[in-house]
Scaffold this motif. Structure first.
Motif, PDB file in Angstrom:
ATOM      1  N   ASP A   1       0.859  -1.178   0.000  1.00  0.00           N
ATOM      2  CA  ASP A   1       0.000   0.000   0.000  1.00  0.00           C
ATOM      3  C   ASP A   1       0.897   1.230   0.000  1.00  0.00           C
ATOM      4  O   ASP A   1       1.469   1.606   1.024  1.00  0.00           O
ATOM      5  N   GLY A   2       1.060   1.858  -1.197  1.00  0.00           N
ATOM      6  CA  GLY A   2       1.976   2.989  -1.313  1.00  0.00           C
ATOM      7  C   GLY A   2       3.398   2.524  -1.089  1.00  0.00           C
ATOM      8  O   GLY A   2       3.891   1.622  -1.776  1.00  0.00           O
ATOM      9  N   ASP A   3       4.064   3.119  -0.087  1.00  0.00           N
ATOM     10  CA  ASP A   3       5.436   2.718   0.209  1.00  0.00           C
ATOM     11  C   ASP A   3       5.503   1.797   1.432  1.00  0.00           C
ATOM     12  O   ASP A   3       6.534   1.678   2.076  1.00  0.00           O
ATOM     13  N   VAL A   4       4.386   1.162   1.747  1.00  0.00           N
ATOM     14  CA  VAL A   4       4.314   0.243   2.893  1.00  0.00           C
ATOM     15  C   VAL A   4       4.133  -1.186   2.389  1.00  0.00           C
ATOM     16  O   VAL A   4       3.230  -1.479   1.604  1.00  0.00           O
ATOM     17  N   VAL A   5       5.041  -2.065   2.855  1.00  0.00           N
ATOM     18  CA  VAL A   5       4.917  -3.496   2.605  1.00  0.00           C
ATOM     19  C   VAL A   5       4.419  -4.157   3.892  1.00  0.00           C
ATOM     20  O   VAL A   5       5.056  -4.034   4.944  1.00  0.00           O
ATOM     21  N   ARG A   6       3.303  -4.832   3.785  1.00  0.00           N
ATOM     22  CA  ARG A   6       2.683  -5.450   4.967  1.00  0.00           C
ATOM     23  C   ARG A   6       2.740  -6.968   4.850  1.00  0.00           C
ATOM     24  O   ARG A   6       2.258  -7.543   3.856  1.00  0.00           O
ATOM     25  N   LEU A   7       3.349  -7.614   5.837  1.00  0.00           N
ATOM     26  CA  LEU A   7       3.327  -9.070   5.922  1.00  0.00           C
ATOM     27  C   LEU A   7       2.197  -9.478   6.869  1.00  0.00           C
ATOM     28  O   LEU A   7       2.146  -9.030   8.023  1.00  0.00           O
ATOM     29  N   ASP A   8       1.281 -10.310   6.368  1.00  0.00           N
ATOM     30  CA  ASP A   8       0.142 -10.750   7.168  1.00  0.00           C
ATOM     31  C   ASP A   8       0.470 -12.061   7.868  1.00  0.00           C
ATOM     32  O   ASP A   8       0.899 -13.032   7.228  1.00  0.00           O
ATOM     33  N   VAL A   9       0.308 -12.086   9.193  1.00  0.00           N
ATOM     34  CA  VAL A   9       0.571 -13.291   9.972  1.00  0.00           C
ATOM     35  C   VAL A   9      -0.670 -13.643  10.773  1.00  0.00           C
ATOM     36  O   VAL A   9      -1.501 -12.790  11.090  1.00  0.00           O
ATOM     37  N   GLY A  10      -0.791 -14.934  11.096  1.00  0.00           N
ATOM     38  CA  GLY A  10      -1.940 -15.400  11.863  1.00  0.00           C
ATOM     39  C   GLY A  10      -1.564 -16.512  12.818  1.00  0.00           C
ATOM     40  O   GLY A  10      -0.458 -17.058  12.772  1.00  0.00           O
ATOM     41  N   ASP A  11      -2.507 -16.890  13.687  1.00  0.00           N
ATOM     42  CA  ASP A  11      -2.262 -17.937  14.661  1.00  0.00           C
ATOM     43  C   ASP A  11      -2.237 -19.329  14.049  1.00  0.00           C
ATOM     44  O   ASP A  11      -1.754 -20.275  14.666  1.00  0.00           O
ATOM     45  N   ARG A  12      -2.766 -19.452  12.828  1.00  0.00           N
ATOM     46  CA  ARG A  12      -2.737 -20.728  12.137  1.00  0.00           C
ATOM     47  C   ARG A  12      -2.473 -20.491  10.659  1.00  0.00           C
ATOM     48  O   ARG A  12      -2.705 -19.380  10.151  1.00  0.00           O
ATOM     49  N   PRO A  13      -1.968 -21.496   9.949  1.00  0.00           N
ATOM     50  CA  PRO A  13      -1.682 -21.314   8.532  1.00  0.00           C
ATOM     51  C   PRO A  13      -2.969 -21.119   7.713  1.00  0.00           C
ATOM     52  O   PRO A  13      -3.876 -21.939   7.784  1.00  0.00           O
ATOM     53  N   ASP A  14      -3.041 -20.041   6.976  1.00  0.00           N
ATOM     54  CA  ASP A  14      -4.201 -19.737   6.140  1.00  0.00           C
ATOM     55  C   ASP A  14      -3.724 -18.957   4.906  1.00  0.00           C
ATOM     56  O   ASP A  14      -3.460 -17.761   5.013  1.00  0.00           O
ATOM     57  N   PRO A  15      -3.474 -19.628   3.799  1.00  0.00           N
ATOM     58  CA  PRO A  15      -3.890 -20.998   3.457  1.00  0.00           C
ATOM     59  C   PRO A  15      -3.034 -22.047   4.156  1.00  0.00           C
ATOM     60  O   PRO A  15      -1.994 -21.743   4.722  1.00  0.00           O
ATOM     61  N   GLU A  16      -3.516 -23.315   4.091  1.00  0.00           N
ATOM     62  CA  GLU A  16      -2.801 -24.407   4.756  1.00  0.00           C
ATOM     63  C   GLU A  16      -1.373 -24.539   4.237  1.00  0.00           C
ATOM     64  O   GLU A  16      -0.461 -24.811   4.993  1.00  0.00           O
ATOM     65  N   TRP A  17      -1.197 -24.360   2.924  1.00  0.00           N
ATOM     66  CA  TRP A  17       0.141 -24.507   2.339  1.00  0.00           C
ATOM     67  C   TRP A  17       0.530 -23.200   1.667  1.00  0.00           C
ATOM     68  O   TRP A  17      -0.293 -22.551   1.013  1.00  0.00           O
ATOM     69  N   LEU A  18       1.767 -22.809   1.844  1.00  0.00           N
ATOM     70  CA  LEU A  18       2.257 -21.565   1.259  1.00  0.00           C
ATOM     71  C   LEU A  18       3.679 -21.768   0.762  1.00  0.00           C
ATOM     72  O   LEU A  18       4.527 -22.285   1.502  1.00  0.00           O
ATOM     73  N   ASP A  19       3.934 -21.373  -0.477  1.00  0.00           N
ATOM     74  CA  ASP A  19       5.285 -21.434  -1.040  1.00  0.00           C
ATOM     75  C   ASP A  19       6.006 -20.160  -0.608  1.00  0.00           C
ATOM     76  O   ASP A  19       5.891 -19.109  -1.245  1.00  0.00           O
ATOM     77  N   VAL A  20       6.758 -20.255   0.477  1.00  0.00           N
ATOM     78  CA  VAL A  20       7.420 -19.075   1.040  1.00  0.00           C
ATOM     79  C   VAL A  20       8.479 -18.541   0.088  1.00  0.00           C
ATOM     80  O   VAL A  20       8.628 -17.316  -0.076  1.00  0.00           O
ATOM     81  N   ASP A  21       9.212 -19.435  -0.562  1.00  0.00           N
ATOM     82  CA  ASP A  21      10.243 -18.979  -1.507  1.00  0.00           C
ATOM     83  C   ASP A  21       9.629 -18.177  -2.642  1.00  0.00           C
ATOM     84  O   ASP A  21      10.159 -17.128  -3.051  1.00  0.00           O
TER      85      ASP A  21
END
Length: 776
Positions: free
Chosen positions: A413-433
């Motif tokens: 959002d503009g010059d802000v990069v936001r990483l979204d984190v949660g208490d459980r994986p959502d989605p279940e699988w995520l390709d972090v690389d």
């Protein structure tokens, strides 16, 4: 011993009643298993029936029964068990032991400590509250009464032995127990046995004498008339008692029932491992705390292992329940076999624009909530060049874990990069690389603000009703619920009383000039929570103990839906050789108390029987509750209590430094070795919890509600429909569930009345105090 048995066919040997002896031996010498089996099958080596010799008052009834079942099963592997309830060294006997033994087909017992002066013959009829009975063999002078006969060379002085004990046996053969603790059998034993004496096992002796004409003793036995009762073990090493109760609850009332009802495959190997740890600790010197510090450290580790297994099995069952609950909602799980309401704490993701919200149930009704706090969504923020963003993230990632949460995505959002984190994986699988590659391309140039943010959450309280042994589901809705009733003021101020203790792990003994400290040097009270569902008051008191200033915190909690006040007392103990008790005021005068434990409620007076050089002190054990003078105290674990003139005193801490003290003022004989146990002083944080109930109404249900809180699990399903499910329901006043497994349930009538109950739709008739195991 095996060598001697194999050399002489006439020799018989009775082990000390516990299969742990055999297991420990075979762990080192497995090649001897065949030798043991041959001797057991020949009736020359008597083993069992217990896995370990339990302290009957310090573990619950279910643990006693499981211990017996495990011992009988293990003994069958070696050719059969000695069908005798071997109980001579337990520090007193619980009222329901005859019923426990009878339920396993055992009709005889051997006892010593605790037997009252009213018993004046070597054999008597011991009756449980339900009327079931066993023939009890009393061992005058203990389980080693003939051990000394073969200590010296030459002929054994059997004549003097017979003269000493003939009055106990009348015309019956006299039973001589040729053995005692840590003592090997004399090598020349058989060659020195007199011609008119017979060598046999306990089963050989008990099997040939009848039960006709015997006197009857009914209920528990806690007398010190002829042997030390050693009642101080109830309050020695209270950390062991608390650890035991936690593990028992998690195994018996959470892990097993929830796995039986909602699990997949029955986790027998895990449960067997956990129960093996419980049986090892149930050995009376272990749970009593009258052992070396190294032993007590092992006991705590075993309890931690058993509790951890039970918690993990419970968590797996909860995950299967949560699979039927929508994401964003919560499953609320009731471990009791009847519908009840409990206060639960939930962390809910709630839109910031919602000023008020309620919890919706599957039937569409709404529950009011009490907000406790809000979680700030921003966890971390930094300024970073675009080329360094991926490196800044990677150095903080552990797999997919980031700041204790799961990385679920990102946004720009503009010059802000936001990483979204949660208490459980959502989605279940995520390709972090792949996520990092995409982010690197999107932020290659310029400077950015990197933010790690979680969804906005609120911590709330709600009083949620749930079906018996089942679950319901709830989710936040914007519409506020109806206003709940005002939470009452928890009007109770228990006293703390501290005195010195120059006793040991077996017996409390104050000094002659003991000065009780019950007045604080400073005191203040504040209300830290005053909501519609829960009110919490905290009383800070400072005492001076042995020149130490000790800060104590008493937390008083009152919930709208509960008739009892929850109390927790905490302090950091710097002192040695002391007893600290909580004094709870009575509402009326009382001369007797009523305590729950081991499948029964037992009434006790204030005059225990003494007579063997042990000072009579009216301290007793209680498991889930003790009642007197118009009040009931609900307990988390086995607790020592004493009924005073106008108060009930609960021992929250007893600090001792020796296993046994030769100069104990309140016991003449030593009870064990005079070895230092500095860890038993219990320095450091001390916490004790109980609840105050000013009424006997629904006392067993309230005890269950206090000990067994609801569990919660976040929903995992993609469905949008709230649901609930009930397990087997128990109805019948005074009937308590103690175990639930796939093939059976165990129920006990903890009342003096006949009760017709229903369980899982089946009608069951219970006599007073009757224990029943029901097939499922």
């Amino acid at each position: 011993m095996l060598d001697q048995l194999e050399r002489d066919e006439r020799l018989r040997f009775t082990l000390d009643g516990q299969l742990a002896t055999v297991d420990d031996y075979l762990e080192i010498r497995p090649e001897a298993e065949g030798r043991i089996r041959r001797l057991v099958e020949a009736g020359r080596l008597a083993i069992g029936p217990w896995q370990t010799l339990v302290d009957e008052f310090l573990v619950d009834g279910e643990t006693i029964l499981r211990n017996l079942e495990a011992g009988l099963e293990r003994a069958e592997h070696f050719g059969g068990t000695m069908r005798v309830g071997y109980l001579p060294d337990m520090f007193g006997h619980v009222a329901q032991m005859p019923q426990i033994l009878s339920s396993a087909g055992i009709d005889a017992a051997v006892v010593w400590r605790g037997v009252p002066a009213a018993v004046d013959f070597h054999r008597f009829r011991w009756e449980a509250p339900d009327g079931s009975a066993v023939v009890a063999e009393y061992l005058p002078a203990g389980y080693g009464n003939a051990a000394y006969l073969f200590e010296a060379d030459g002929d054994a002085p059997v004549g003097a032995f017979e003269d000493r004990f003939r009055s106990w046996y009348g015309k019956d053969d006299i039973l001589g127990m040729v053995g005692t603790d840590h003592t090997a059998l004399a090598e020349d034993f058989m060659s020195r046995v007199p011609a008119d004496a017979e060598v046999g096992t306990l089963a050989d002796y008990l099997g040939r004498l009848g039960a006709n004409g015997l006197s009857t003793w009914r209920g528990e036995m806690r007398s010190a008339a002829r042997a030390n009762l050693l009642p101080g073990v109830v309050s020695a090493r209270v950390d062991l008692k608390a650890a035991c109760a936690r593990a028992e609850r998690w195994l018996e009332r959470y892990a097993e029932p929830l796995q039986a009802l909602y699990g997949d495959d029955w986790p027998e190997p895990f449960l067997r491992h956990a129960w093996a740890r419980m049986f090892q600790n149930a050995a009376h010197d272990s749970i009593c705390g009258c052992s070396a510090d190294e032993v007590s450290a092992q006991v705590l580790v075993r309890y931690a292992e058993a509790e951890q297994i039970a918690r993990e099995l419970t968590s797996r069952a909860l995950a299967r329940i949560a699979a039927d609950v929508p994401r964003g909602a919560f499953a609320i799980v009731n471990p009791s076999p009847f519908e009840r309401t409990d206060l639960v704490e939930l962390e809910l993701t709630v839109p910031e624009g919602w000023d008020n919200f309620a919890l919706e149930l599957p039937n569409g009704s709404q529950l009011p909530t009490q907000e406790l706090g809000r979680q700030e969504p921003l966890l971390w923020e930094t300024a970073v060049a675009g080329a360094d963003i991926a490196v800044a993230i990677t150095r903080r990632l552990h797999g997919r874990e980031l700041f204790g949460r799961f990385l679920n995505g990102y946004g720009i959002d503009g010059d802000v990069v936001r990483l979204d984190v949660g208490d459980r994986p959502d989605p279940e699988w995520l390709d972090v690389d792949q996520l990092l590659q995409d982010l690197t391309l999107a932020t290659a140039a310029g400077r950015w603000t990197l933010r790690i943010a979680a969804a906005p959450k609120r911590k709330v309280l709600a009083a949620v009703p749930a079906p018996p042994l089942g679950w319901t589901s709830v989710r936040a809705v914007e519409r506020p619920g109806s206003d709940p009733a005002t939470c009452p003021d928890p009007a109770l101020l228990p006293r703390l009383v501290r005195g010195k203790d120059l006793g040991d792990s077996y017996n409390y003994a104050p000094p002659d000039d003991d000065e009780l400290v019950d007045t604080p040097v400073a005191e203040r009270q504040e209300t830290v929570e005053d909501g519609p569902l829960r009110r919490v008051d905290v009383l800070q008191r400072t005492y001076v103990w042995d020149a130490h200033e000790v800060e104590t915190t008493t937390r008083l909690e009152q919930r709208t839906h509960e008739p009892f006040v929850r109390v927790r007392i905490d302090f950091d103990n710097p002192c040695d050789d002391q007893r600290v008790r909580v004094h709870v005021p009575l509402r009326e005068a009382a001369t007797t108390s009523l305590a729950e434990g081991q499948f029964a409620l037992v009434e006790r007076d204030r005059a225990p029987e003494a007579g063997y050089g042990e000072f009579p002190i009216a301290t007793y054990p209680a498991s889930s509750l003790v009642a007197a003078g118009g009040i009931v105290v609900l307990l988390e674990h086995v607790t020592e209590y004493e009924l005073l003139e106008d108060e009930l005193a609960l021992t929250m801490l007893r600090s001792t430094g020796l296993i046994s003290r030769n100069d104990n003022r309140w016991r003449e004989d030593p009870a064990g070795p005079s070895l230092p146990i500095p860890a038993a002083q219990l320095h450091g944080p001390c916490s004790f919890s109980f609840s105050y109930l000013p009424s006997w109404d629904d006392v067993l249900e309230n005890a269950e509600a206090y000990r067994l809180p609801f569990l919660t699990a976040a929903g995992l399903s993609g469905t949008a429909v709230l649901d609930s499910r009930a397990g087997p329901n128990l109805a019948g006043h005074g009937i308590v569930l103690t175990a639930l497994q796939p093939s059976r349930a165990r129920l006990v009538n903890e009342s003096p009345h006949d009760v017709t109950a229903t369980f899982a739709g089946e009608e069951l008739a219970f006599g007073p105090w009757q224990l029943r195991t029901v097939a499922r």
